[in-house]
Design a protein around this motif. Structure first.
Motif, PDB file in Angstrom:
ATOM      1  N   PRO A   1       0.700  -1.230  -0.011  1.00 59.10           N
ATOM      2  CA  PRO A   1       0.047   0.097  -0.229  1.00 59.10           C
ATOM      3  C   PRO A   1       0.794   1.370   0.005  1.00 59.10           C
ATOM      4  O   PRO A   1       0.285   2.290  -0.262  1.00 59.10           O
ATOM      5  N   LEU A   2       2.060   1.269   0.321  1.00 58.48           N
ATOM      6  CA  LEU A   2       2.993   2.393   0.409  1.00 58.48           C
ATOM      7  C   LEU A   2       4.145   2.440  -0.422  1.00 58.48           C
ATOM      8  O   LEU A   2       5.191   2.998  -0.098  1.00 58.48           O
ATOM      9  N   ASN A   3       3.990   2.073  -1.888  1.00 59.58           N
ATOM     10  CA  ASN A   3       4.874   1.971  -2.664  1.00 59.58           C
ATOM     11  C   ASN A   3       5.374   3.262  -3.398  1.00 59.58           C
ATOM     12  O   ASN A   3       6.295   3.216  -3.985  1.00 59.58           O
ATOM     13  N   HIS A   4       4.430   4.181  -2.576  1.00 61.32           N
ATOM     14  CA  HIS A   4       4.837   5.770  -3.356  1.00 61.32           C
ATOM     15  C   HIS A   4       5.765   6.371  -2.256  1.00 61.32           C
ATOM     16  O   HIS A   4       6.723   7.214  -2.694  1.00 61.32           O
ATOM     17  N   ILE A   5       6.401   5.561  -1.141  1.00 55.99           N
ATOM     18  CA  ILE A   5       7.159   6.109  -0.240  1.00 55.99           C
ATOM     19  C   ILE A   5       8.750   5.327  -0.316  1.00 55.99           C
ATOM     20  O   ILE A   5       8.621   4.182  -0.124  1.00 55.99           O
ATOM     21  N   PRO A   6       9.722   5.860  -0.652  1.00 55.45           N
ATOM     22  CA  PRO A   6      11.075   5.117  -0.869  1.00 55.45           C
ATOM     23  C   PRO A   6      11.694   4.771   0.591  1.00 55.45           C
ATOM     24  O   PRO A   6      11.752   5.567   1.374  1.00 55.45           O
ATOM     25  N   LEU A   7      11.907   3.394   0.766  1.00 55.99           N
ATOM     26  CA  LEU A   7      12.157   2.958   1.900  1.00 55.99           C
ATOM     27  C   LEU A   7      13.702   2.277   1.863  1.00 55.99           C
ATOM     28  O   LEU A   7      14.183   1.755   1.129  1.00 55.99           O
ATOM     29  N   LEU A   8      14.419   2.930   3.014  1.00 60.33           N
ATOM     30  CA  LEU A   8      15.820   2.582   3.182  1.00 60.33           C
ATOM     31  C   LEU A   8      15.731   1.494   4.389  1.00 60.33           C
ATOM     32  O   LEU A   8      15.184   1.903   5.445  1.00 60.33           O
ATOM     33  N   VAL A   9      16.594   0.574   4.140  1.00 56.53           N
ATOM     34  CA  VAL A   9      16.543  -0.647   5.056  1.00 56.53           C
ATOM     35  C   VAL A   9      18.094  -0.642   5.763  1.00 56.53           C
ATOM     36  O   VAL A   9      18.978  -0.469   5.228  1.00 56.53           O
ATOM     37  N   THR A  10      17.868  -0.393   7.105  1.00 58.97           N
ATOM     38  CA  THR A  10      19.035  -0.740   8.015  1.00 58.97           C
ATOM     39  C   THR A  10      19.024  -1.589   9.029  1.00 58.97           C
ATOM     40  O   THR A  10      17.888  -1.648   9.567  1.00 58.97           O
ATOM     41  N   GLY A  11      19.998  -1.992   9.750  1.00 60.20           N
ATOM     42  CA  GLY A  11      20.054  -2.906  10.956  1.00 60.20           C
ATOM     43  C   GLY A  11      19.642  -4.358  10.559  1.00 60.20           C
ATOM     44  O   GLY A  11      18.640  -4.678  10.149  1.00 60.20           O
ATOM     45  N   GLY A  12      20.974  -4.994  10.590  1.00 60.19           N
ATOM     46  CA  GLY A  12      21.051  -6.386  10.467  1.00 60.19           C
ATOM     47  C   GLY A  12      21.024  -6.928   8.760  1.00 60.19           C
ATOM     48  O   GLY A  12      20.699  -7.836   8.475  1.00 60.19           O
ATOM     49  N   VAL A  13      21.328  -5.918   8.101  1.00 65.78           N
ATOM     50  CA  VAL A  13      21.301  -6.082   6.415  1.00 65.78           C
ATOM     51  C   VAL A  13      22.746  -6.245   6.287  1.00 65.78           C
ATOM     52  O   VAL A  13      23.815  -5.372   6.548  1.00 65.78           O
ATOM     53  N   ASP A  14      23.177  -7.318   5.508  1.00 61.81           N
ATOM     54  CA  ASP A  14      24.400  -7.791   5.260  1.00 61.81           C
ATOM     55  C   ASP A  14      24.457  -8.429   3.720  1.00 61.81           C
ATOM     56  O   ASP A  14      23.484  -8.110   3.019  1.00 61.81           O
ATOM     57  N   LEU A  15      25.594  -8.805   3.314  1.00 63.61           N
ATOM     58  CA  LEU A  15      25.824  -9.451   1.921  1.00 63.61           C
ATOM     59  C   LEU A  15      24.699 -10.978   1.739  1.00 63.61           C
ATOM     60  O   LEU A  15      24.348 -10.970   0.665  1.00 63.61           O
ATOM     61  N   THR A  16      24.376 -11.271   2.896  1.00 63.75           N
ATOM     62  CA  THR A  16      23.580 -12.580   2.715  1.00 63.75           C
ATOM     63  C   THR A  16      22.109 -12.247   2.319  1.00 63.75           C
ATOM     64  O   THR A  16      21.359 -13.127   1.770  1.00 63.75           O
ATOM     65  N   ASN A  17      21.631 -10.716   2.607  1.00 63.78           N
ATOM     66  CA  ASN A  17      20.277 -10.550   2.489  1.00 63.78           C
ATOM     67  C   ASN A  17      20.087  -8.988   1.844  1.00 63.78           C
ATOM     68  O   ASN A  17      18.959  -8.768   1.587  1.00 63.78           O
ATOM     69  N   ILE A  18      21.117  -8.376   1.389  1.00 62.49           N
ATOM     70  CA  ILE A  18      20.916  -7.325   0.861  1.00 62.49           C
ATOM     71  C   ILE A  18      20.064  -7.230  -0.365  1.00 62.49           C
ATOM     72  O   ILE A  18      19.283  -6.490  -0.642  1.00 62.49           O
ATOM     73  N   ASN A  19      20.316  -8.023  -1.173  1.00 62.90           N
ATOM     74  CA  ASN A  19      19.601  -8.311  -2.347  1.00 62.90           C
ATOM     75  C   ASN A  19      18.071  -8.660  -2.395  1.00 62.90           C
ATOM     76  O   ASN A  19      17.424  -8.545  -3.109  1.00 62.90           O
ATOM     77  N   LYS A  20      18.146  -9.573  -1.193  1.00 64.04           N
ATOM     78  CA  LYS A  20      16.508 -10.004  -0.915  1.00 64.04           C
ATOM     79  C   LYS A  20      15.749  -8.750  -0.495  1.00 64.04           C
ATOM     80  O   LYS A  20      14.698  -8.681  -1.001  1.00 64.04           O
ATOM     81  N   PHE A  21      16.518  -7.913   0.365  1.00 60.57           N
ATOM     82  CA  PHE A  21      15.746  -6.570   0.397  1.00 60.57           C
ATOM     83  C   PHE A  21      15.412  -5.586  -0.706  1.00 60.57           C
ATOM     84  O   PHE A  21      14.350  -4.965  -0.982  1.00 60.57           O
ATOM     85  N   MET A  22      16.394  -5.584  -1.751  1.00 63.34           N
ATOM     86  CA  MET A  22      16.213  -4.712  -2.771  1.00 63.34           C
ATOM     87  C   MET A  22      15.237  -5.582  -3.782  1.00 63.34           C
ATOM     88  O   MET A  22      14.306  -4.730  -4.322  1.00 63.34           O
ATOM     89  N   LYS A  23      15.146  -6.773  -3.976  1.00 61.91           N
ATOM     90  CA  LYS A  23      14.218  -7.441  -4.531  1.00 61.91           C
ATOM     91  C   LYS A  23      12.644  -7.104  -4.102  1.00 61.91           C
ATOM     92  O   LYS A  23      11.771  -7.472  -5.198  1.00 61.91           O
ATOM     93  N   VAL A  24      12.520  -7.008  -3.119  1.00 66.27           N
ATOM     94  CA  VAL A  24      11.081  -6.768  -2.567  1.00 66.27           C
ATOM     95  C   VAL A  24      10.700  -5.224  -2.465  1.00 66.27           C
ATOM     96  O   VAL A  24       9.745  -4.657  -1.846  1.00 66.27           O
ATOM     97  N   GLY A  25      11.799  -4.360  -2.880  1.00 65.13           N
ATOM     98  CA  GLY A  25      11.456  -3.054  -3.057  1.00 65.13           C
ATOM     99  C   GLY A  25      11.952  -1.921  -2.421  1.00 65.13           C
ATOM    100  O   GLY A  25      11.679  -0.922  -2.426  1.00 65.13           O
TER     101      GLY A  25
END
Length: 217
Positions: A155-179
């Motif tokens: 519902p909030l795809n108009h708001i750019p989201l930055l993810v921090t806290g517990g993001v590393d090489l193993t999951n960064i692309n997973k976060f990018m793929k979900v937006g």
């Protein structure tokens, strides 16, 4: 100018979070990150004492004086409007907080800088954005997980989201793929043990890995 900075954040995606690095090592750390391909640098306020707060500002000034044309520099863990003012005076172009604070957002926008407050819930995300945030930092993203990011992006795809806290090489692309629009990376990139040992080449190599990971997505 603010729109240019926002575009650069969205283009480069990875913000290196510099926390707990001494003044003696700050320039070598930034040089290593730059050589590894990371241009977005966030220096976090250290709230332990007045002296440590001042040292944060001194380091922002040092980076700005040495690498102004190369680095896109921000201040992190900004909790008050006064800290916004002083960080901007030192050279910060964007202001990042762990929370949503109306006075911090308001002062950041008054000074024509990029506002990135922190949020946890959908209500906080919307509140921060409506107050003027340019991007909203979902924190701690590692605990929230990619499914949460995906759900909130619906519902909030108009708001750019930055993810921090517990993001590393193993999951960064997973976060990018979900937006996720970008990610703030702390200790897994700006490793304090490596810096204290003078192993700046390891910082450079890790930066290169993150940049490569983003490009491969």
């Amino acid at each position: 100018m603010a729109n240019i900075i926002k575009d650069k954040i969205l283009e480069n995606k990875i913000i290196a979070i510099v926390r707990g690095v001494s003044k003696n090592n700050i320039l070598k750390t930034v040089e290593s990150l730059l050589n590894g391909g990371i241009k977005l640098i966030e220096v976090t306020y250290n709230h332990e004492s007045k002296k440590s707060l001042e040292e944060t500002l001194q380091m922002i000034k040092m980076i700005n004086n040495e690498y102004k044309s190369d680095v896109i520099l921000g201040a992190g863990t900004v909790l008050t409007a006064e800290q916004v003012i002083r960080a901007v005076q030192a050279g910060a172009e964007y202001i990042i907080s762990p929370n949503t604070d109306i006075e911090v957002i308001k002062k950041t926008k008054e000074l024509l800088k990029i506002s990135i407050p922190g949020a946890f819930t959908a209500s906080e995300v919307v509140t921060a954005y409506n107050l003027g945030a340019d991007l909203v930092k979902l924190f701690p993203a590692g605990l929230l997980g990619t499914e949460y990011i995906k759900a909130i992006r619906g519902p909030l795809n108009h708001i750019p989201l930055l993810v921090t806290g517990g993001v590393d090489l193993t999951n960064i692309n997973k976060f990018m793929k979900v937006g996720a629009a970008g990610a703030g990376i702390g200790g897994s990139l700006v490793n304090k043990a490596n810096i204290d040992e003078g192993e700046f080449h390891k910082i450079k190599l890790m930066a290169q890995e993150y940049v490569s990971e983003i490009k491969c997505r």
